[in-house]
Design a protein around this motif. Structure first.
Motif, short mmCIF file in Angstrom:
data_model
loop_
_atom_site.label_atom_id
_atom_site.label_comp_id
_atom_site.label_asym_id
_atom_site.label_seq_id
_atom_site.Cartn_x
_atom_site.Cartn_y
_atom_site.Cartn_z
N ALA A 5 10.72 -93.14 25.72
CA ALA A 5 9.50 -92.37 26.00
C ALA A 5 8.85 -92.82 27.31
O ALA A 5 8.20 -92.02 27.98
N GLY A 6 9.03 -94.06 27.68
CA GLY A 6 8.41 -94.57 28.90
C GLY A 6 9.25 -94.36 30.15
O GLY A 6 8.83 -94.76 31.24
N MET A 7 10.40 -93.75 30.01
CA MET A 7 11.30 -93.57 31.16
C MET A 7 11.12 -92.19 31.79
O MET A 7 10.81 -91.21 31.11
N ALA A 8 11.36 -92.12 33.08
CA ALA A 8 11.33 -90.84 33.79
C ALA A 8 12.59 -90.04 33.45
O ALA A 8 13.61 -90.61 33.04
N ASP A 9 12.51 -88.73 33.62
CA ASP A 9 13.67 -87.86 33.35
C ASP A 9 14.89 -88.31 34.13
O ASP A 9 16.02 -88.28 33.62
N GLU A 10 14.66 -88.69 35.38
CA GLU A 10 15.77 -89.09 36.24
C GLU A 10 16.49 -90.32 35.68
O GLU A 10 17.73 -90.40 35.70
N GLU A 11 15.71 -91.28 35.16
CA GLU A 11 16.30 -92.48 34.55
C GLU A 11 17.12 -92.11 33.32
O GLU A 11 18.22 -92.63 33.11
N LEU A 12 16.56 -91.21 32.51
CA LEU A 12 17.27 -90.78 31.29
C LEU A 12 18.59 -90.08 31.65
O LEU A 12 19.61 -90.30 30.98
N ALA A 13 18.55 -89.24 32.69
CA ALA A 13 19.77 -88.54 33.11
C ALA A 13 20.85 -89.54 33.51
O ALA A 13 22.02 -89.39 33.13
N LEU A 14 20.46 -90.55 34.26
CA LEU A 14 21.43 -91.55 34.70
C LEU A 14 21.94 -92.40 33.53
O LEU A 14 23.11 -92.78 33.50
N LEU A 15 21.06 -92.67 32.55
CA LEU A 15 21.51 -93.39 31.35
C LEU A 15 22.55 -92.56 30.59
O LEU A 15 23.55 -93.09 30.10
N GLY A 18 25.78 -92.69 32.07
CA GLY A 18 26.40 -93.97 31.72
C GLY A 18 26.84 -94.07 30.27
O GLY A 18 27.32 -95.12 29.84
N GLY A 19 26.68 -93.00 29.50
CA GLY A 19 27.18 -92.96 28.13
C GLY A 19 26.14 -93.08 27.03
O GLY A 19 26.48 -93.18 25.85
N ASP A 20 24.86 -93.06 27.37
CA ASP A 20 23.80 -93.20 26.37
C ASP A 20 23.36 -91.82 25.88
O ASP A 20 22.55 -91.13 26.51
N ASN A 21 23.88 -91.40 24.72
CA ASN A 21 23.58 -90.07 24.19
C ASN A 21 22.13 -89.91 23.75
O ASN A 21 21.58 -88.81 23.78
N ARG A 22 21.50 -91.01 23.32
CA ARG A 22 20.10 -90.92 22.90
C ARG A 22 19.19 -90.59 24.08
O ARG A 22 18.14 -89.97 23.92
N ALA A 23 19.59 -91.00 25.26
CA ALA A 23 18.82 -90.68 26.46
C ALA A 23 18.81 -89.16 26.68
O ALA A 23 17.80 -88.57 27.06
N GLY A 73 14.79 -87.62 42.24
CA GLY A 73 13.39 -87.57 41.83
C GLY A 73 12.91 -86.21 41.43
O GLY A 73 11.72 -85.98 41.26
N LYS A 74 13.83 -85.26 41.26
CA LYS A 74 13.44 -83.89 40.94
C LYS A 74 14.33 -83.31 39.84
O LYS A 74 14.92 -82.24 40.00
N PHE A 75 14.44 -84.00 38.73
CA PHE A 75 15.29 -83.52 37.65
C PHE A 75 14.87 -82.13 37.17
O PHE A 75 15.71 -81.27 36.92
N SER A 76 13.54 -81.90 37.05
CA SER A 76 13.07 -80.61 36.55
C SER A 76 13.47 -79.46 37.47
O SER A 76 13.79 -78.37 37.00
N PHE A 77 13.47 -79.69 38.80
CA PHE A 77 13.89 -78.64 39.72
C PHE A 77 15.39 -78.38 39.59
O PHE A 77 15.85 -77.24 39.65
N TRP A 78 16.14 -79.45 39.42
CA TRP A 78 17.59 -79.32 39.22
C TRP A 78 17.87 -78.49 37.97
O TRP A 78 18.70 -77.59 37.97
N LEU A 79 17.13 -78.78 36.90
CA LEU A 79 17.27 -78.06 35.64
C LEU A 79 16.90 -76.58 35.81
O LEU A 79 17.62 -75.68 35.36
N THR A 80 15.79 -76.33 36.49
CA THR A 80 15.33 -74.96 36.71
C THR A 80 16.33 -74.18 37.56
O THR A 80 16.59 -73.00 37.30
N ARG A 81 16.91 -74.84 38.53
CA ARG A 81 17.89 -74.16 39.38
C ARG A 81 19.13 -73.76 38.57
O ARG A 81 19.67 -72.66 38.75
N ILE A 82 19.58 -74.63 37.69
CA ILE A 82 20.73 -74.28 36.84
C ILE A 82 20.37 -73.07 35.97
O ILE A 82 21.15 -72.12 35.85
N ALA A 83 19.17 -73.09 35.37
CA ALA A 83 18.73 -71.96 34.54
C ALA A 83 18.67 -70.68 35.37
O ALA A 83 19.13 -69.62 34.92
#
Length: 199
Positions: A5-15, A18-23, A73-83
Motif C-alpha cells: 500500500a505504501g509503494m508507488a505504482d511504478e515500484e509495484l510494476a517493477l516488483l 521481478g516475479g511478485d504476483n501480489r504486487a 514515473g508515469k505508470f497511469s499514462f502508460w496504462l491509459t495509452r494501452i487502453a
C-alpha cells in the motif's frame, strides 16, 4: 512482509516484472476503477467497456512480462495509452468511428429544467442541471473529442499528457478539444441550454 500500500505504482510494476504476483494484485486494485471509468466514458457501452478493460490488462501483463515497461514515473499514462490503443483497435474492427447515437436517455430536446419551487435552492438545481446538460452534450460528441474532453477536465491532464496517452500530436489533441468545444457550444445553442454555473 512487504507494505504494498505504501509503494508507488511504478515500484509495484517493477516488483511484478521481478516475479511478485501480489504486487500486480495491488496495481490492479488501485487502477481498475479509474481505468474502467475512463474506458466506459469513451465507449459508452458497459459490455464493450468490460471487454476493453480485460483486453487492456491482458496486454499490460504481457508487456510487463516481456520487459516492455521501464519506470518513467508515469505508470497511469502508460496504462491509459494501452487502453486507448485497445479502444482504437475495437473501432477499427467495427470499420467505423463509434459515435453515440441519440436515444431517449440522451435526447437533448428533453433537457430543459421545470420551474423550481424552492427559490432558496434555485442555484443548486440550476448548477446540477448545467452539469447534467454538459454530460448529455459530451455523450453526443464523436469518441475522439469526448475522450480529450474527459482527459482534460475529468482527469486534469495537460495536452502534452493527453497527446502521449492517445498517441497523437499535441496539435491533434488541441484540435480535438477545439472541435469538441465548438460542437458543444453549437448543441447548447440549438437546444437553448445554459452552460454557465450560478454562484
Amino acid at each position: 512482509m512487504k507494505n504494498y500500500a505504501g509503494m508507488a505504482d511504478e515500484e509495484l510494476a517493477l516488483l511484478y516484472v521481478g516475479g511478485d504476483n501480489r504486487a500486480f494484485d495491488e496495481l490492479l486494485a488501485r487502477n481498475q476503477q479509474k481505468l474502467y471509468s475512463y474506458i466506459l466514458f469513451v465507449v459508452r457501452d458497459p459490455e464493450l467497456a468490460n471487454d476493453v478493460f480485460q483486453d487492456t490488462f491482458m496486454k499490460v501483463i504481457v508487456r510487463l512480462q516481456e520487459g516492455k515497461y521501464t519506470d518513467s514515473g508515469k505508470f497511469s499514462f502508460w496504462l491509459t495509452r494501452i487502453a486507448h490503443n485497445v479502444i482504437m483497435d475495437c473501432y477499427r474492427q467495427q470499420k467505423s468511428e463509434h459515435i453515440v447515437e441519440p436515444s431517449e436517455d440522451n435526447d437533448l430536446s428533453n433537457l430543459r429544467c421545470d420551474d423550481l419551487l424552492d427559490i432558496n435552492r434555485e442555484n443548486e438545481f440550476v448548477n446540477a442541471q448545467v452539469m447534467n446538460d454538459v454530460r448529455h452534450i459530451m455523450d453526443a460528441l464523436p469518441a475522439p473529442q469526448r475522450e480529450v474532453v474527459y482527459m482534460r477536465f475529468y482527469q486534469d491532464l495537460s495536452f502534452k499528457e493527453i497527446a502521449e496517452a492517445t498517441g497523437v500530436s499535441i496539435n491533434t489533441s488541441l484540435g480535438r478539444m477545439r472541435y469538441a468545444l465548438i460542437n458543444m457550444r453549437r448543441m447548447a445553442k440549438q437546444h437553448r441550454i445554459q452552460l454557465t454555473l450560478e454562484m
